[in-house]
Motif scaffolding. Sequence first.
Motif, PDB file in Angstrom:
ATOM      1  N   VAL A  26      42.368  -3.047  10.689  1.00 31.13           N
ATOM      2  CA  VAL A  26      40.909  -2.893  10.514  1.00 31.13           C
ATOM      3  C   VAL A  26      40.201  -3.366  11.782  1.00 31.13           C
ATOM      4  CG1 VAL A  26      38.919  -3.842   9.256  1.00 31.13           C
ATOM      5  CG2 VAL A  26      40.939  -3.060   7.990  1.00 31.13           C
ATOM      6  N   ASP A  27      40.669  -4.480  12.326  1.00 32.94           N
ATOM      7  CA  ASP A  27      40.069  -5.029  13.548  1.00 32.94           C
ATOM      8  C   ASP A  27      40.336  -4.104  14.737  1.00 32.94           C
ATOM      9  OD1 ASP A  27      38.921  -7.313  15.122  1.00 32.94           O
ATOM     10  OD2 ASP A  27      40.932  -7.296  15.999  1.00 32.94           O
ATOM     11  N   ARG A  28      41.570  -3.634  14.850  1.00 33.48           N
ATOM     12  CA  ARG A  28      41.955  -2.829  16.014  1.00 33.48           C
ATOM     13  C   ARG A  28      41.240  -1.487  16.036  1.00 33.48           C
ATOM     14  NH1 ARG A  28      45.157   0.978  17.606  1.00 33.48           N
ATOM     15  NH2 ARG A  28      45.984   1.448  15.542  1.00 33.48           N
ATOM     16  N   GLU A  73      36.188 -16.498  -0.751  1.00 31.65           N
ATOM     17  CA  GLU A  73      37.064 -17.327   0.102  1.00 31.65           C
ATOM     18  C   GLU A  73      38.473 -16.738   0.179  1.00 31.65           C
ATOM     19  OE1 GLU A  73      37.382 -21.589  -0.694  1.00 31.65           O
ATOM     20  OE2 GLU A  73      39.079 -21.704   0.705  1.00 31.65           O
ATOM     21  N   GLU A  74      38.982 -16.269  -0.961  1.00 29.30           N
ATOM     22  CA  GLU A  74      40.346 -15.705  -0.953  1.00 29.30           C
ATOM     23  C   GLU A  74      40.421 -14.470  -0.054  1.00 29.30           C
ATOM     24  OE1 GLU A  74      42.950 -17.183  -2.079  1.00 29.30           O
ATOM     25  OE2 GLU A  74      41.693 -18.780  -2.908  1.00 29.30           O
ATOM     26  N   MET A  75      39.393 -13.616  -0.118  1.00 27.73           N
ATOM     27  CA  MET A  75      39.389 -12.404   0.722  1.00 27.73           C
ATOM     28  C   MET A  75      39.281 -12.792   2.194  1.00 27.73           C
ATOM     29  SD  MET A  75      39.869 -10.116  -1.421  1.00 27.73           S
ATOM     30  CE  MET A  75      40.027 -10.361  -3.190  1.00 27.73           C
ATOM     31  N   ALA A  76      38.371 -13.734   2.502  1.00 28.98           N
ATOM     32  CA  ALA A  76      38.133 -14.098   3.898  1.00 28.98           C
ATOM     33  C   ALA A  76      39.334 -14.817   4.509  1.00 28.98           C
ATOM     34  CB  ALA A  76      36.878 -14.962   3.999  1.00 28.98           C
ATOM     35  N   LYS A  77      40.130 -15.481   3.693  1.00 31.36           N
ATOM     36  CA  LYS A  77      41.327 -16.158   4.205  1.00 31.36           C
ATOM     37  C   LYS A  77      42.254 -15.170   4.901  1.00 31.36           C
ATOM     38  CE  LYS A  77      43.379 -19.020   1.016  1.00 31.36           C
ATOM     39  NZ  LYS A  77      43.471 -19.826  -0.174  1.00 31.36           N
ATOM     40  N   VAL A  78      42.248 -13.922   4.414  1.00 32.47           N
ATOM     41  CA  VAL A  78      43.149 -12.920   4.999  1.00 32.47           C
ATOM     42  C   VAL A  78      42.404 -11.873   5.828  1.00 32.47           C
ATOM     43  CG1 VAL A  78      44.839 -13.260   3.158  1.00 32.47           C
ATOM     44  CG2 VAL A  78      43.155 -11.437   2.931  1.00 32.47           C
ATOM     45  N   CYS A  79      41.102 -11.668   5.569  1.00 32.99           N
ATOM     46  CA  CYS A  79      40.354 -10.622   6.290  1.00 32.99           C
ATOM     47  C   CYS A  79      38.853 -10.913   6.185  1.00 32.99           C
ATOM     48  CB  CYS A  79      40.672  -9.243   5.702  1.00 32.99           C
ATOM     49  SG  CYS A  79      39.678  -7.898   6.377  1.00 32.99           S
ATOM     50  N   GLY A  80      38.250 -11.296   7.309  1.00 33.60           N
ATOM     51  CA  GLY A  80      36.823 -11.649   7.300  1.00 33.60           C
ATOM     52  C   GLY A  80      35.934 -10.492   6.892  1.00 33.60           C
ATOM     53  N   VAL A  81      36.295  -9.286   7.324  1.00 36.56           N
ATOM     54  CA  VAL A  81      35.485  -8.108   7.000  1.00 36.56           C
ATOM     55  C   VAL A  81      35.436  -7.911   5.488  1.00 36.56           C
ATOM     56  CG1 VAL A  81      35.493  -5.580   7.130  1.00 36.56           C
ATOM     57  CG2 VAL A  81      35.826  -6.933   9.207  1.00 36.56           C
TER      58      VAL A  81
END
Length: 425
Positions: free
Chosen positions: A42-44, A85-93
Amino acid sequence: MTDPSFQPSFQPSFQPSKAQQDLQAAARDLAERAIRPNAAEVDRTESYPWDNVAALRDGGFMGMTIPTAYGGRGLGFLDASLVVEEMAKVCGVTGRIAVEANMGGVSAIMRYGSEAQKKLAADLVLGEGDKPAICITEPDAGSAASEMTTRADKRGDHYILNGSKHWITGGGVSKLHIIFARVFDEAGADQGIGGFLAVRGHTEGLRIGAREPTMGLRGIPETEVFFDDMMVPASHVLTPPGGFKKGFGELMAAYNSQRVGAGTVALGLAQGAYDHALSWVQEREQFGRPIAEFQGLQWMLADMSIGLDASRLMLHRAAASADPFPDARLAAQAKIFAAETSIKVANDALQMFGARGYSRNRPLERICRDVRMFTIGGGTAQILRTVVASRILERKLPQGRDGYAEKQGKPVDSARPTAAARAAE
Ligand SMILES: Cc1cc2nc3c(=O)[nH]c(=O)nc-3n(C[C@H](O)[C@H](O)[C@H](O)COP(=O)(O)OP(=O)(O)OC[C@H]3O[C@@H](n4cnc5c(N)ncnc54)[C@H](O)[C@@H]3O)c2cc1C
């Protein structure tokens, strides 16, 4: 001086309920299974993660805070923040998408909207996995948001909107837009600031402009949004009880939930970085022993853990203060602290990886770029300190432009409201 304003009116509970534990476990399972594997891509590719949106929607994590009467789960902001928090732990978006589909704009509509507006929002968020775009910032009105010049002119039973916004999260992917604009009656008199609902693809005159090439959180577009004689029926005006005169303050009260959400994304990202670092220092050996044996790193770990714990406590307290929205001071304090802590924790986690932390083959450099946004977006750390100070001193602390232009011998911009006009709102 005593601080009489600081009296949290609730007893924080440190024990999540069984339902909250189950919710968190379900979110963690989804995050590990479906979200983590896509995060680097997603970032790339800088592409909006529609697959993650579908996974969130199918897992019941979009529109969790929407009342059951409209098809949601009727959960609170603390529940939502456990998921964020659980989602952001693995993917900020993905963490940010979970915020915007449950807090801020959604909660403003569910609190202030008409029946038809609530149904519209519920259909889009729950049915299509849409996350509303909140349009406040303009090129010349960032921190000074109430100096916005986007205008809504009343014409019969419609409003005609003209102006432009900048840095709108989800521009070009969101359908539902909540647009803040300065309202003028038929005689041209300034009424204050209102919120206007528009749906991309349906509302003529809503135009998405250029995308900003961002440092982090690259899977979610930040764009310009333009309104070219955009016609909004009066039924699409989001009117808080105080009407337009108090519209800005009341709409921003709803935004306190978004601030708790943003702070929680920062927390989740930093927790993710810490978790990576904690494993790594026990695995990596130098000088014949794991690097976790060195006191220099042990104390770094301790400080990181203290910062994360304090951030979480402050965010949960702010979320739990909702009545119906989180307390402005608690939300501002928590966002400032979590955002600033996340930058330090992510940076220290990268340091523990040495050169490997600097590689794009690992997530540390991405997390360092992602966390950098949270002292800026949704109210800068400086502006939020003014929010806290105004509650401590129990008075408005106007940051007005009045008199400055004249003193500098500059032309006065008559398109912008005076501080006196803003103070009346
Ligand atoms: C990733 C991202 C997503 C965003 N998403 C949205 C969105 O969805 N919708 C939306 O409407 N906006 C959005 N924004 C915009 C954001 O809310 C603004 O960037 C923010 O309010 C600051 O405005 P500015 O960038 O114009 O900075 P400026 O207002 O120009 O501030 C520049 C610097 O001056 C400081 N400063 C300004 N005034 C004062 C003061 N009175 N006292 C002390 N310091 C001061 C600021 O803290 C900052 O450090 C987003 C921004 C980012 C980075």
